[in-house]
Structures are given as structure tokens and as C-alpha cells.
Scaffold this active site. Structure first.
Site, PDB file in Angstrom:
ATOM      1  N   ASP A 394     -25.075  93.111  48.831  1.00 26.42           N
ATOM      2  CA  ASP A 394     -26.106  94.050  49.182  1.00 26.42           C
ATOM      3  C   ASP A 394     -25.429  95.221  49.904  1.00 26.42           C
ATOM      4  OD1 ASP A 394     -28.738  94.280  48.992  1.00 26.42           O
ATOM      5  OD2 ASP A 394     -29.260  93.335  50.893  1.00 26.42           O
ATOM      6  N   ASP A 697     -34.196  89.023  47.455  1.00 23.28           N
ATOM      7  CA  ASP A 697     -32.892  88.485  47.036  1.00 23.28           C
ATOM      8  C   ASP A 697     -32.952  86.997  46.693  1.00 23.28           C
ATOM      9  OD1 ASP A 697     -31.342  90.844  47.395  1.00 23.28           O
ATOM     10  OD2 ASP A 697     -31.539  90.573  49.549  1.00 23.28           O
TER      11      ASP A 697
END
Length: 960
Positions: A394, A697
Site C-alpha cells: 500500500d 484490503d
């Protein structure tokens, strides 16, 4: 779980029917100052009993009976909180007790290997007492029994210490803070401190921390699959206000009144019926158990052959004398002796130390990784991380610091730096009001006054940066919120990449506000504000200039967000309608700076040199993503950056060509990330580690081989639940450290297996060949148990706890298909085994002459001395081989040896105990004390294994 839930609800419904709906407050509850008991609250929420809720005056009525305010929360002193705890309980679940030491001893004794050894001990006792009488004949059997006992105690102690360590780690995993309003202040409290009457604020990704009732909120969808198994989200509202502990917020946000906590909640009851299981065996343990089984079978095969050869020799001898039908007691004892030799060979073959080595190494690594700010939730992740070939990271909070500030803004067509007091000087007041209305109403954050009377901004880092910008412009959060009424809120999510609200203005008209990804919001605008603050049409030229501004911000590594509004025609509009999207007027664009973390670039370089590809997957604008990826060293000259929508449209053939070069994916949705991870794992056979910090996620974290969640900022419970490792300091550098530790575990166990197999091969071949050629085994069962078991345990301790070196990150990863026992290991094992076997066989055949054991000794005594020399040489070969095993390819094996106290301690105690066995435990271990010359000779022969090992390492081997 579902059956249990239904049974509980049915029984409660029956009780409710029997009792009717009248309710009397118990005296002890009244005395405490409350008007409703915990059982009644439990039956309302868990039973979704709307009738009872109405009887008590709805949510407001329950709030009053709990002596709480729905706006200011619990208003109470510490004494009243204690009283509330005593009445309603605490928000903790009963934990399953840790296994006691003696139970672990009992479990260690269930090991198949140890059972075989126990049978060997019994046979040895029977044979020994039958041939030599008591107590002399019992020495071997008692020696084996003592060795078994020692191994059981060592294993149980190791397991017990590990279980205590896991308990500590488990406590760390469960530390979750929740946002509550208490005494009129919004504050963070530990999930364990929640009490009935608390007002909890929930948003996307949060786990509902206790049973409760919905007070107010927007678009709240709850995932109850953890309780009911149903994957469809449940919409919670004023009409259906029941919230259950353990469920997760899938969409929207709300304020909740806590009614039931701890073991009274449905989740608590489930926890009581389901004792949480420990970790399954890790892939490496499974692999090594397979290796141990195969070696055990080989040993059994050799043992059967040996027994057959010896029995055949006895029958041949009897046939030559013509007495094959005449068997005496002596012959039977001889057969028993042969059986004992065969059993000894099995003892040698079974490598008990392998699973122990994995456990020790993983436990050691987990403890050390905790110090390095990484919390391992699943044991297997520790070793899998060592094989990782790709990290999909990320951007926000992992590669960057997550401390965001608005540094630039484009308002009324002018780009301005934030920080100068002149920002508002040439911006019309009407536009400033519009900006403030948009920022303060269209937000998931909050501005509160804390206990110290200081202004505190709550919310995600992005929301906090925008609210700070609003305060900088001179706005007042509370005044702005009171000026209009929120009618509809559509919270930000990763699919839409925007957030929207509908406001009812003081004059009764409606206005919609949206903010989000610059390109998406800009596409929804057909008007903008000119330099005078007037609404004008957004023509192609203006749109082009705005796109250039967005691109300019993005190239400076700024995150860009657009604000827009729309006046809604009151005719035909209902407050229930969704927030419209289209026909907006652009208010402005902001550029948010999120600096790159220090040390990230170096860590990316380390990963790349270790053969681990680092890819950035982010929801940001592609230019921002590229600028930050370059700054971090992720995007190289030949690398490709792509946007999620474009990635989605690629066919299999195009993906096959694109993915190996893909380094940055911007504007990605959760499913794009999931798709990338799936392709990397299946098509390219990569071992993938994924970092994530939110609900969006969770699919990718679940799909990946290793899920890494960020532990501090912005990490939601959903991400933590799906992760294998939690990075406690949110730093990408820690991920590189985790990879290093993972490799260290793998390599340490390889070193141990190399050492272990050398011991086993030599002992097996020496005893087998000696039994076949001379009719007896030179190494007794007790001696072999010392070599095999104690040195296995000590060897595991020494080699499995070697700390990682930087050299580990200069080699390519093992990946998914790498062989555990590599060609390098086979070379070292066979080279060392060949040397040791040659030395020992030479001693078996010529030792008597070399050490002049014929003169002055009777034959039994000289044979005992020779066998002791053989045993001592064998042990010292292993001691020096253990040092050689510290490095599988490097010649210098002494580097850093004194830093590893465990290794030095193990070697010293091995040598000391060997001295005691030879010199003082002769009767038990079948040894004879040796002269100083004999000691020197055995140590030198052992030491010579080290130069041999160094020479063997020079032999080149191909493949893995």
C-alpha cells in the site's frame, strides 16, 4: 455456530412468551441507580425483541434506564463506573486455560518415535536381564528409559515456555481502542473498558465491540457472517436497531448505545463453546515430518535386513554343525541379542529433533521479531515470509508517514500555497463559506474539545488534514454543522472513491456536496467558480487547465482531492433519495502532502537485491503514485505504471506480458488488488506478501501467501483479522526485517537438517555394516540415544537460534518450488558422512592395532576400550561438524560465533557431558575410561572433519 444461536434464541423466545412482557426491576439493580437488569438488556438485543424495546421506551428509554445521555454518554465518577461494572459486568471473554506442564509431558509421551523407543527399552531390559542377569543386564534398558524421560521433559519444557509466549502475543493481538463519548467528550478507550451505557462511534471496517442499539447514523450495513454464516450484509437503522458483538461494519457509520458486554453477548457465548485452537502445523513442519517418516522407514528396512543377515548367519552355523533342529536356551538368547541390535538401528534412524528444531527456531524468531516491531499471528507466516518473491505494498501509511497536511489549493482558478495568512485575502467570502460548509459537513471526522479543553481532530489522516485546513481558514466546526441539517450521507469507499452528503439549508432548500478522487469528481462537474466567485460553465479550456493543475500537484507527490456542490431542485426530491452524482459546480482542488517515510528507499533496495520485487498498489492518482514510487525507488526506468480500470480490461495474454514489468498500480479498487495477487500466485507461481490497512484490503490479504497489516494508524480490525503479521510501527523497513527473519528461520532449519542427517547416515551405516560383517553393533543403544537425541535437542537449540545476517538478503528467495534439501546440503552431508564413515570404519577394523589394545588387556576389555574410542571419535566428529554447519557455503564458520551464547553454551555442555559419560558412567553407557593419548587422538580425528568440510564446500554444485 448457527445451530447454537438458533437454540439460544428459541429458548429465549419461549421464556419471553411464558413470562409475558411485564418487567420488574430487581432490587439490587435499583439500589445501584439503574432501572433495567443485564438479563433484560440481553433478551432485547440478542432476541431482536422490538416489542420489549418499545415497552422500555425505545432506545431513548433504554438510555435513561441505564443512566446515560445519548449525546454526552456516561456522565459519572470513577465510583459510579465501578458500580456499573459490578452490575453489568466487564467486556472481557473467558479465556481457555493454558495447558499445564504435566499435560504437556503426557502429550510429549504420545509421540510415536518415543513409543518405539519405549518398546526398545522393554526388549533391551528383557534381553539384558535374560542374558546377563540383574542389575548388570538392565543398564541398557534403564539408559534408554532415562534418555526417553530426558527428551520428554525437554520437549514439554519447550512447549510450555512457547505456550506462555503465545499467550503474551495473544494479549497484544487483542489490544483494540474504540471511539466513545463519555462525560461529554469524544475519546479513545480500550475495548475491555467498555460498559453498558457507553456511546460508541463506528465506521467502515470496525468490529462491533459489544451488543448494542443503533442511535443514529448513515447507510449502516453490518456483516454478520461471523455469527450467522450469512454473507449478505444486514441494514441497521432506527427500525432495526440491533447490533451484535463480533460483527463488522461493511458500509456507513453510526453511534451505538452499548447494552451488553463480555460473556453476556452472543459472541461471548460462542467463545465459551468454542475453545480457540492453536496454530496448525506449519508447511515446513509438515515437510520435515515427511522427511522423518521416510528416514524412519529406511531405518526399519535396514534393521529388518540386519536382523535377517544375523539370523541367517546363526542358521548357517548350526546347519554346518548339523544341529539345525536342536535349539538351546543360548541360541534363543543370541536371537534376542540380534533383535536388540536391529532395534538399535531403528533408534538411530528416527530423527526426533526435526519438529523440535522448527518449533524452537520459529519461537525464537517470533520473540525477536516482536522486538523488531512485528507481531506474528500465525506461525507459518514466519517461514513463508522467507520464501516471498513479491511484496505488494500500500502507499499511504506504509511507504508514507500518514501525517497529512494540505499544502496547496486551487480555488477560483488560482493556485495558492497554504500557510500564508493571505490565503483568504482575494477569495470571496461566499466561496470561503462554501469551502467550510463542504469540509465540515461532508466528512467522516470530527472536531472535539478534549478533557484538557484543547481542540482535537478525530478521523482518518486525510479527513484530519481537511478539517485542519477548514480550521486554518477560520471556520468553526460546530457552528457550520448547526447551520444546516444532514439529510443523507454516503460514506467514502474504495469502489466509488468519493463521499457525498445531502444538506437541508436554513431556507428549506437542499444542497449536495461531494469530495473524492480528482478525475472522478471533475468528470461530474459542468460548472466552476470564476475569480469573482461566480458560477460559470466549465468549458473545455477551463477543464484542461484544471486537469493540468491536478497533474502538477500529483507530479509534486501530492494527493489531490476535489470539492464540488450542487443545488438540488426541491420539486420531486425526497430526503431518502441517494446523493445525486452529476451536474456539480467545482469549489476547488486541494493538494495533500504525505511525506515518504525515512529508510523506505534503502529497504526497497535491500528487497530488490534479495530478489524480492516490490510493487505499489494505491487508490491515488497515477501521477502522485508515480512520483512517490520514484522517490521510494520502486518505479525504475523499465517499470510500468498503470491505472486499475485499464488493468481490469486486459485479457490473459496481455496480463502475462504486463505483470512481470508492473511496478505501480494507481486508482485501484480492492478487486484489482485481489486480481493482481491471484495472478502473481497462480500464473507466475510467486510467493506474495501483501500489506493492507483497511477493509478494502481484506480480499487481497486473504488471497496472499502472507498478509501484513499495519498496527498503528488507520488499521481497521478487518485488516488485522485477515493478516498473518501485524507491523507494529507501520514501517516498510520492518517488512524487510520480517523477510530477513523468515529467511533466517528457513536457513537455520536447513543447517540443522544438514547436521542431523549427517549424524543419522553415519550412525546407521556404521552399525549396519558392522552388524553384518562382525556380528555385533559397536555403538550401544544408550550411546546412540545420547548422540541421536540429546545432540538432536542441543543441536536444534544451537543451530536453530542463529540470528540473521545481512548476507541472507543478498541471495535470491527460495520461492514456492525450491527444494528444502538443496544440492549444496547433499554435497555437505555426503562429503562429511564419507569422511566420518572412513575414520570410524578404519577404527573398527584396525583400531586395536593402532592403540595397541592387545597387550595387557583381555579380549572383552580391549573390545570395550575400542568401542569407547569409536564412540568418543563419533561424538567429537559431531561437535566439530556442528561448527562447520553454521555456514553451508562460506569457509569461515567462526564469524560471530562468540556472539551466539546459546551455541557456545550448547557446545561446552556437550563436551563436558561427553567427558562425564566416558569417564564416570561406564556401567550405564557401556564405556571405559580413556588415557590422555586416546582422548587426544579422538579429538584430533573429530577436528579433522572441519578442514574436510571446508574442502567439500569448494566443490561446485549446480541447481538448487
Amino acid at each position: 455456530q448457527e445451530k447454537l444461536r438458533i437454540a439460544v434464541l428459541v429458548s429465549q423466545a419461549a421464556l419471553s412468551f411464558i413470562r409475558g412482557i411485564t418487567y420488574t426491576v430487581p432490587e439490587e439493580v435499583k439500589r445501584s441507580g439503574f432501572e433495567i437488569c443485564p438479563n433484560e438488556l440481553e433478551s432485547i438485543v440478542e432476541g431482536h425483541n422490538a416489542r420489549k424495546l418499545k415497552l422500555h421506551g425505545g432506545v431513548e428509554g433504554i438510555g435513561k434506564k441505564l443512566s446515560t445521555s445519548l449525546t454526552d454518554g456516561i456522565l459519572a465518577s470513577e465510583e459510579r463506573l465501578i458500580l456499573r461494572r459490578q452490575t453489568y459486568g466487564v467486556n472481557k471473554f473467558t479465556e481457555s486455560p493454558t495447558k499445564g506442564f504435566w499435560l504437556l509431558v503426557w502429550e510429549a509421551m504420545q509421540d510415536t518415535t518415543l513409543m518405539i523407543l519405549a518398546v526398545c527399552a522393554l526388549v533391551s531390559l528383557v534381553v539384558g536381564i535374560a542374558t546377563e542377569g540383574w542389575p548388570l543386564g538392565a543398564h541398557d534398558g534403564l539408559g534408554i528409559s532415562a534418555s526417553i524421560l530426558l527428551v520428554v521433559l525437554v520437549t514439554a519444557t519447550s512447549d510450555y515456555r512457547q505456550s506462555l509466549q503465545f499467550k503474551d502475543l495473544d494479549k497484544e493481538k487483542k489490544k483494540i481502542a474504540v471511539q466513545v463519548t463519555r462525560n461529554g467528550y469524544r475519546q479513545k478507550v480500550s475495548i475491555f473498558e467498555l460498559l453498558p451505557g457507553d456511546i460508541v462511534h463506528l465506521s467502515i471496517g470496525d468490529q462491533v465491540p459489544a451488543d448494542g442499539l443503533f442511535i443514529s447514523g448513515y447507510s449502516l450495513a453490518i456483516n454478520e457472517s461471523s455469527l450467522t454464516g450469512e454473507s449478505e450484509p444486514v441494514n441497521v437503522s432506527v427500525e432495526n436497531p440491533f447490533l451484535l458483538s463480533g460483527t463488522k461494519v461493511q458500509d456507513g457509520s453510526c453511534k451505538m448505545l452499548v447494552t451488553t458486554v463480555g460473556m453476556r453477548t452472543q459472541w461471548g457465548k460462542l467463545m465459551a463453546t468454542l475453545s480457540e485452537g492453536g496454530d496448525d502445523e506449519t508447511p515446513l513442519q509438515v515437510k520435515l515430518n515427511g522427511v522423518a517418516t521416510i528416514i524412519g522407514k529406511i531405518g526399519l528396512f535396514f534393521a529388518v535386513i540386519t536382523f535377517a543377515v544375523l539370523v541367517q548367519g546363526l542358521i548357517s552355523k548350526k546347519m554346518s554343525t548339523g544341529s539345525e533342529w536342536n535349539w538351546s536356551g543360548d541360541d534363543a538368547l543370541e536371537l534376542l541379542e540380534y533383535f536388540a541390535i536391529a532395534v538399535t538401528i531403528v533408534v538411530v534412524a528416527v530423527p526426533e529433533g526435526l519438529p523440535l528444531a522448527v518449533t524452537l527456531s520459529l519461537a525464537f524468531a517470533m520473540k525477536k521479531m516482536m522486538n523488531d516491531k512485528a507481531l506474528v499471528r500465525h506461525l507459518a507466516a514466519c517461514e513463508t515470509m522467507g520464501s516471498a518473491t513479491t511484496i505488494c505494498s500500500d502507499k499511504t501509511g506504509t511507504l508514507t508517514t500518514n501525517h497529512m497536511t494540505v499544502v496547496k489549493a486551487c480555488v477560483c482558478g488560482k493556485v495558492k500555497e497554504i500557510g500564508s495568512s493571505a490565503f483568504c485575502s482575494d477569495v470571496p467570502d461566499r466561496v470561503v463559506d462554501l469551502i467550510l460548509r463542504s469540509i465540515f459537513n461532508n466528512t467522516g471526522g470530527d472536531v472535539v474539545v478534549n478533557k484538557d479543553e484543547k481542540v482535537e481532530i478525530l478521523g482518518s489522516p486525510t479527513e484530519a488534514a481537511l478539517l485542519e485546513f477548514g480550521l486554518f481558514l477560520g471556520g468553526d466546526f460546530t457552528t457550520a454543522r448547526r447551520a444546516t441539517k444532514l439529510v443523507k450521507v454516503e460514506p467514502f469507499n474504495s469502489e466509488k472513491k468519493r463521499m457525498g452528503v445531502t444538506l437541508e439549508m436554513p431556507d428549506g432548500s437542499y444542497q449536495a456536496h461531494t469530495k473524492g478522487a480528482s478525475e472522478i469528481v471533475l468528470d461530474a462537474c459542468d460548472k466552476t467558480l470564476n475569480s469573482s466567485g461566480e458560477v460559470v460553465a466549465l468549458d473545455g479550456e477551463s477543464a484542461g487547465r484544471l486537469k493540468e493543475t491536478i497533474e502538477g500537484f500529483a507530479n509534486e507527490a501530492l494527493r489531490t482531492l476535489c470539492f464540488a456542490y450542487k443545488d438540488i431542485d426541491g420539486d420531486g426530491f425526497s430526503p431518502e433519495d441517494s446523493v445525486p452524482f452529476g451536474g456539480y459546480t467545482l469549489i476547488g482542488i486541494v493538494g495533500i502532502k504525505d511525506p515518504v517515510r525515512p529508510g523506505v528507499k534503502e529497504s526497497v533496495t535491500v528487497c530488490r537485491s534479495a530478489g524480492i520485487a516490490v510493487r505499489m498498489v494505491t487508490g491515488d492518482n497515477i501521477n502522485t503514485a508515480k512520483a512517490i514510487a520514484r522517490e521510494c525507488g520502486i518505479l525504475t526506468v523499465d517499470g510500468v505504471a498503470i491505472e486499475g480500470p485499464e488493468f481490469r480490461m486486459k485479457n490473459e495474454e496481455e496480463l502475462q506480458e504486463l505483470i512481470p514489468k508492473l511496478q505501480v498500480m494507481a486508482r485501484s479498487s480492492p478487486m484489482d488488488k485481489h486480481m493482481l495477487v491471484r495472478h502473481l500466485r497462480t500464473t507466475f507461481n510467486d510467493v506474495v506478501a501483501v500489506t493492507g490497512d483497511g477493509t478494502n484490503d481484506a480480499p487481497a490479504l486473504h488471497e496472499a501467501d502472507i498478509g501484513l497489516a499495519m498496527g498503528i494508524s488507520g488499521t481497521e480490525v478487518v485488516a488485522k483479522e485477515s493478516a498473518d503479521v501485524i507491523i507494529l510501527d507501520d514501517n516498510f523497513s520492518t517488512i524487510a526485517t520480517v523477510a530477513k527473519w523468515g529467511r533466517s528461520v528457513y536457513v537455520n532449519i536447513q543447517k540443522f537438517v544438514q547436521f542431523q542427517l549427517t549424524v543419522n547416515v553415519v550412525a546407521l551405516v556404521v552399525n549396519f555394516s558392522s552388524a553384518c560383517l562382525t556380528g555385533n553393533a559397536p555403538l550401544t543403544a544408550v550411546q546412540l540415544l545420547w548422540v541421536n537425541m540429546i545432540m538432536d535437542t542441543l543441536g536444534a537449540l544451537a543451530l536453530a537460534t542463529e540470528p540473521p545476517t545481512d548476507e541472507l538478503m543478498k541471495k535470491p528467495p527460495v520461492g514456492r518450488t525450491g527444494n528444502f534439501i538443496s544440492n549444496v546440503m547433499w554435497r555437505n552431508i555426503l562429503g562429511q558422512a564419507a569422511y566420518q564413515f572412513s575414520v570410524l570404519w578404519y577404527l573398527v577394523t584396525s583400531g586395536e592395532a593402532i592403540f595397541d589394545l592387545g597387550g595387557g588387556h583381555d579380549s572383552d576389555s580391549s573390545e570395550l576400550i575400542l568401542n569407547t574410542i569409536l564412540f568418543n571419535t563419533f561424538v567429537f566428529c559431531q561437535v566439530f561438524n556442528e561448527i562447520s554447519s553454521r555456514e553451508m557455503e562460506k569457509i569461515n564458520v567462526f564469524e560471530g560465533i562468540l556472539d551466539n551464547y546459546v551455541f557456545v553454551g550448547v557446545l561446552s555442555s556437550t563436551v563436558a557431558f561427553q567427558f562425564v559419560i566416558v569417564e564416570f558412567l561406564g556401567a550405564l553407557a557401556s564405556t571405559h575410561s580413556l588415557t590422555s593419548k586416546q582422548w587426544a587422538a579422538t579429538v584430533v580425528l573429530g577436528f579433522l572433519g572441519m578442514p574436510v568440510a571446508a574442502l567439500v564446500k569448494m566443490i561446485p554444485v549446480g541447481g538448487k
